[in-house]
Design a protein around this motif. Structure first.
Motif, mmCIF file in Angstrom:
data_model
loop_
_atom_site.group_PDB
_atom_site.id
_atom_site.type_symbol
_atom_site.label_atom_id
_atom_site.label_comp_id
_atom_site.label_asym_id
_atom_site.label_seq_id
_atom_site.Cartn_x
_atom_site.Cartn_y
_atom_site.Cartn_z
ATOM 1 N N VAL A 1 6.440 3.339 12.795
ATOM 2 C CA VAL A 1 5.096 3.343 12.165
ATOM 3 C C VAL A 1 4.145 2.737 13.149
ATOM 4 N N LEU B 1 -2.008 8.473 5.496
ATOM 5 C CA LEU B 1 -1.056 8.424 4.627
ATOM 6 C C LEU B 1 -1.068 7.372 3.534
ATOM 7 N N THR B 2 -2.038 6.525 3.680
ATOM 8 C CA THR B 2 -2.444 5.713 2.386
ATOM 9 C C THR B 2 -3.522 6.261 1.479
ATOM 10 N N GLU C 1 -1.531 5.506 9.305
ATOM 11 C CA GLU C 1 -1.619 4.846 8.345
ATOM 12 C C GLU C 1 -2.832 4.725 7.462
ATOM 13 N N ARG D 1 9.059 7.192 7.707
ATOM 14 C CA ARG D 1 8.214 6.478 8.479
ATOM 15 C C ARG D 1 9.248 5.622 9.373
ATOM 16 N N THR E 1 0.681 -1.143 0.041
ATOM 17 C CA THR E 1 0.154 -0.039 -0.133
ATOM 18 C C THR E 1 0.876 1.211 0.032
ATOM 19 N N GLY E 2 2.417 0.952 -0.067
ATOM 20 C CA GLY E 2 2.932 2.319 -0.117
ATOM 21 C C GLY E 2 3.369 2.799 1.371
ATOM 22 N N PHE E 3 2.913 2.406 2.370
ATOM 23 C CA PHE E 3 2.935 3.131 3.721
ATOM 24 C C PHE E 3 4.146 2.714 4.168
ATOM 25 N N LEU E 4 4.923 1.661 3.834
ATOM 26 C CA LEU E 4 6.071 1.304 4.382
ATOM 27 C C LEU E 4 7.222 1.147 3.166
#
Lengths: 329, 251
Positions: free
Chosen positions: B251, B95-96, B92, B248, A51-54
């Protein structure tokens, strides 16, 4: 079909620990795929990178809707393709459901004229109509999970990533959720994670099994089940000794084939149970059952059945038995 | 950059301040302390031996305690901006969504700054009271306006520093303590100016001391140097906060 999700050698390290180790797979458009594994296997890490979060330590996560793929870490371009429900559906507890969805619709850039319609649509799809003006913090877990799902569906994204959507739900809520996911899966690509097989089995066409950060198996539910082999089960009136004696001369495969025979007396039913594993494929299992019925016929055979291994056992074997070596990548 | 996204974030954040008890507690305490400070100041200035000067000049940044309290309030305002989102896991979700880190940081900062402004809004009553009681001559519009502009600028810089620390912190309490410590240190740099023999250090201290800049504003002078200084602190801190979010780290 061009793929909607592509993971290439996806790897993530948290300091010295390797949370995900070189995982590669593709999810085709319109597929509903389950990411299965015990707690701590790396499912959430994997999803956070998709999901591009990490950002991945190594490898790539890509999303697509059409011929072109975009990097999951490329920001807005990728985030627009995506509806994401993180683990435990984190929400702003002080907001009301409808206000929250209106806020999310603004973030997702839905034009104000269409916002009302989009919100009504997801409220209905997720059966949230009767709690639309409730405060999120006071909703039950099942409702909150659905609010998160409604948010993920707001902008009608082609790809949905759902992290443990069924966690903490009661059986009724679970059944509703399954129905909901099945509905969504008719039009969209869905990747969902779970540590529960039953959940995945019910809605997914294909399953990816992760274990200790590695992808240990992938395939459709039927072929995974075949990995566990079949078991021939017979019920006989004769006692244990007689059954053992009758089976003595019969060639049932030896220990090297993994054949294992269990003979047990069920006193209550006045029957002896014979269970024979090691039928690697259906044909072999049918052959074994034929031999078994021939040998046991004189002892008052009640029934002979071929049982396919439950997915639970396959899963247990894959995730506990150190099956990493034979795993597909 | 989509201003709509920042506006949505700022709007949600502002309404969250007013939905939470913390917002009202901060507002009430702020008014209580400012009201008492104002009363004390008026009493002191009406003594025969009192220093000569316009009362509002002393109100804005005249005292150390004034700043200490502003610092506490800023810490309380900024601790929730990003650290709370991280703690609750909503970062989370945020930012998604199709928003950039820049839009998130700007929206959060704007909400904090506006809330800070809202805290000061009722103090306009003090000006009105002073005008009524002491006559129009005691309150000249220029210095009062400059005082408010200076307060907003210095507050903006403090909020930006708090936003950056909130972006770096793991927990709300960590963000609050970190912001409080950094801003207090900046405040305490002031006196250092008097003791140091090194001209370069003196110049540096004079330059980075946020609160030194207030003096001119209080006198009614809007010096572009001060404006530029505060604007650059805000820009730098917000840019750093964007980088911190992009990394990040935790997180």
């Amino acid at each position: 079909m061009p793929p909607a999700i592509v993971a290439t050698d996806l790897t993530r390290r948290y300091g010295p620990t390797l949370a995900l180790d070189g995982v590669s797979f593709e999810v085709a458009r319109g597929e509903v795929v389950g990411l299965l594994g015990p707690n701590g296997a790396g499912k959430t890490t994997c999803m956070r990178m998709l999901t591009g979060f990490l950002p991945p330590t190594r490898g790539r996560a890509q999303l697509g809707d059409g011929e072109d793929l975009v990097d999951a870490s490329s920001g807005k371009a990728a985030r627009r393709l995506l509806g994401y429900l993180p683990e435990n559906a984190p929400l702003y507890g002080e907001m009301r459901v409808q206000r929250y969805l209106a806020f999310r619709a603004r973030l997702r850039g839905i034009a104000w004229r269409e916002r009302g319609k989009a919100i009504d649509r997801v409220l209905e799809a997720c059966r949230l109509g009767d709690v639309r003006s409730s405060i999120i913090g006071r909703l039950s877990k099942g409702y909150r999970q659905r609010v998160g799902l409604a948010d993920a569906l707001l902008a009608e994204p082609p790809v949905l990533v759902l992290d443990e959507p069924g966690a903490g739900l009661d059986p009724n809520q679970m059944r509703e959720l399954r129905q909901l996911i099945a509905d969504i899966g008719r039009e969209r690509t869905v990747l969902l994670s779970s540590h529960l097989l039953s959940e995945v089995q019910a809605v997914c066409q294909r399953v990816l099994i992760v274990m200790k950060g590695k992808l240990v198996a992938s395939g459709d539910v039927a072929s995974l089940r075949a990995r566990g082999g079949a078991r021939v089960v017979a019920r006989v009136e004769g006692d244990v000794e007689a059954v053992r004696a009758a089976l003595e001369p019969v060639e049932l495969g030896d220990a090297q084939d993994g054949a294992e025979i269990e003979v047990e007396r069920d006193d209550e039913a006045q029957l002896t149970h014979v269970s024979l594993s090691g039928g690697d494929d259906e044909e072999r299992a049918r052959e074994l059952s034929a031999r078994l019925s021939k040998a046991l016929a004189p002892l008052g055979l009640v029934e002979v059945t071929v049982e396919r291994a439950p997915l639970e056992r396959v899963f247990a074997e894959l995730t506990e038995g150190g099956a990493g070596g034979e795993g597909e990548r | 950059m989509r201003p709509g996204a920042s506006l949505a974030i700022a709007g949600r954040e502002l309404s969250a301040y007013f939905f939470s008890p913390l917002g009202w507690i901060v507002l009430a305490l702020f008014l209580l302390v400012q009201g008492y400070a104002f009363y004390l100041m008026v009493e002191l200035l009406s003594q025969p031996m009192a220093p000569h000067g316009a009362p509002m000049q002393f109100f804005f940044g005249g005292t150390f305690i004034y700043w200490l309290f502003v610092i506490m309030v800023v810490s309380a305002i900024t601790m929730r901006l990003l650290a709370e989102e991280r703690q609750r896991g909503t970062l989370e979700v945020l930012l998604t969504a199709p928003v950039s880190e820049t839009e998130v940081v700007i929206g959060k900062f704007a909400a904090g700054w506006l809330f800070y402004g809202a805290l000061w809004l009722p103090t306009l009553c003090f000006v009105a009271v002073l005008g009524q009681v002491a006559g129009r001559d005691a309150v000249s519009a220029g210095p009062v306006a400059a005082g408010y502009i200076g307060t907003m600028l210095a507050g903006g810089a403090c909020i930006a520093i708090g936003t950056l620390i909130s972006a770096l912190a793991r927990s709300q309490i960590g963000a609050a303590l970190g912001t409080f410590a950094v801003l207090t240190l900046l405040l305490l740099l002031g006196p250092l100016e008097l003791f140091t023999a090194e001209p370069w250090l003196e110049a540096l201290v004079k330059h980075v001391n946020l609160f030194d800049h207030m003096e001119d504003f209080g006198r009614g002078v809007i010096d572009s140097r001060h404006v530029v200084f505060h604007a650059s602190v805000i820009t730098f801190c917000l840019a750093a906060a964007v980088k911190a979010l992009e990394r990040r780290k935790h997180v």
